[in-house]
Design an enzyme around this catalytic site. Sequence first.
Site, PDB file in Angstrom:
ATOM      1  N   TYR A   1       0.856  -1.191   0.000  1.00 29.92           N
ATOM      2  CA  TYR A   1       0.000   0.000   0.000  1.00 29.92           C
ATOM      3  C   TYR A   1       0.884   1.230   0.000  1.00 29.92           C
ATOM      4  O   TYR A   1       1.911   1.280   0.701  1.00 29.92           O
ATOM      5  CB  TYR A   1      -0.877  -0.009   1.257  1.00 29.92           C
ATOM      6  CG  TYR A   1      -1.652   1.271   1.470  1.00 29.92           C
ATOM      7  CD1 TYR A   1      -2.968   1.389   1.034  1.00 29.92           C
ATOM      8  CD2 TYR A   1      -1.067   2.370   2.116  1.00 29.92           C
ATOM      9  CE1 TYR A   1      -3.678   2.564   1.226  1.00 29.92           C
ATOM     10  CE2 TYR A   1      -1.765   3.551   2.306  1.00 29.92           C
ATOM     11  CZ  TYR A   1      -3.077   3.634   1.862  1.00 29.92           C
ATOM     12  OH  TYR A   1      -3.768   4.803   2.045  1.00 29.92           O
TER      13      TYR A   1
ATOM     14  N   GLU B   1      -3.529   7.612  -3.812  1.00 34.18           N
ATOM     15  CA  GLU B   1      -3.539   6.353  -3.052  1.00 34.18           C
ATOM     16  C   GLU B   1      -3.416   5.187  -4.013  1.00 34.18           C
ATOM     17  O   GLU B   1      -4.241   5.033  -4.913  1.00 34.18           O
ATOM     18  CB  GLU B   1      -4.838   6.221  -2.241  1.00 34.18           C
ATOM     19  CG  GLU B   1      -4.828   4.987  -1.352  1.00 34.18           C
ATOM     20  CD  GLU B   1      -6.116   4.833  -0.554  1.00 34.18           C
ATOM     21  OE1 GLU B   1      -7.190   4.686  -1.177  1.00 34.18           O
ATOM     22  OE2 GLU B   1      -6.044   4.845   0.686  1.00 34.18           O
TER      23      GLU B   1
END
Length: 421
Positions: A141, A229
């Site tokens: 991530y 993101e």
Amino acid sequence: MLHRAVGLRYQNAGKIARKLGQVRNLSIHEYRSAELLRKYGVGTPAGEAAVTPEEAYAAAKKVGHNALVVKAQALTGGRGKGHFDTGLKSGVHMIETPEQARDLASQMLNHNLITKQSGAKGKLVSAVYVVERVNAKHEAYLSILMDRKSQKPLIICSSEGGMNIEDVAKKNPNAIKKFYVTESEGLTPGMAAEIAKNLGFSQEAEADAADAVTKLYKIFKEKDATQIEINPLSEVSGQNTKVMCMDAKFGFDDNASFRQEEVYSWRDLSQEDPDEVVAKKSDLNFVKLKGNIGCLVNGAGLAMATMDVIKLYGGDPANFLDCGGGATPETIETAFKLILSNKNVDGIFVNIFGGIVRCDYVAEGLVAATKNLSVTVPIVARLQGTKLEEGQKIIKESGLKIYSFDELDPAAQKIVELANA
Ligand code: GDP
Ligand code: MN
């Protein structure tokens, strides 16, 4: 009593502040983000967007693999674990043929996808994105955002990415690392290498990971992003890079829209609240709330004060609507339309301080809007400022049921009484 007022300010302040312009944000679809990534040389699976089932079929043929993914394009997160209003599960499907792409597209397009983040109604799927299915060895991530507190870009990464990132934050917070970037220095090669080491990738993927992070930071700066993101950021095999962004969510700073024409041309109005789109066109700031008193004010400070005082007298605002400096008859009418489109509204409270705009002009606008829209709910108008008396006279002589006040407290008391009657 004071506590209740303060409590309200606290409850709504964040929501209102976000809508007030300082931090308005543009979100773009994943397929647009992917286009941006490719432009900057960041690895992302090959893909084609489609807005009809036939286009999805053609897109799958063009991508030309026999392992593909069809992804619903709606501006919400958690699509993989979401479901459609039709019962279809997941906004992310693994498929093998162009026929399947067509079939899934027909089930996804123009339907609502409901996810943990979308709200109960879900988000309309306005396109599908057909991508090559890339073999992922490990999912990490990575996000870049502007940290409000430190006023510095903040890079957050986790060696455990994918669809369960919320669980990671709860159960294994140590897997999440933060890196603050000093804007004058930018993202240094040393920091990029350090981030690359914290993604849980094999050593041979670290150089490509550092390269990807560096380029993502470049996009962040050059495109006035407020947020990037990447989840998952994956270590992959069989590609010309060892690291790829499998999903990307970008947010952009509205204040920079004038220099980000391309990005802003990607705005998808179907993803926005239609009332807010109408409001924005008339330069109105509109925030929906849960109560039954429609509020029209000018100025953010006055808006907050208005809502507090309504709450103080036991009322509940249905919205926040700020017409700023533009309290013209046209904007008042648009504002009334927006307020009245909410069937919960039992009364309208107008609190306008006539400074640049004169009260008589505002009063004319109020009378015209009330007549044109045949408003049946009670209206309380508290006007202050230049040409107040003339304004009040216009209201009185209109013969309409508009209660006119020059002080805030009795005005608020009146609207609460009328709306709760
Ligand atoms: P989100 O649920 O809205 O975040 O949608 P994503 O685009 O992240 O897709 C959900 C999940 O599908 C990801 O976490 C991946 O595990 C998986 N996924 C998506 N695209 C691909 C792909 O091209 N290859 C592989 N192997 N997995 C994918
Ligand atoms: Mn994702």
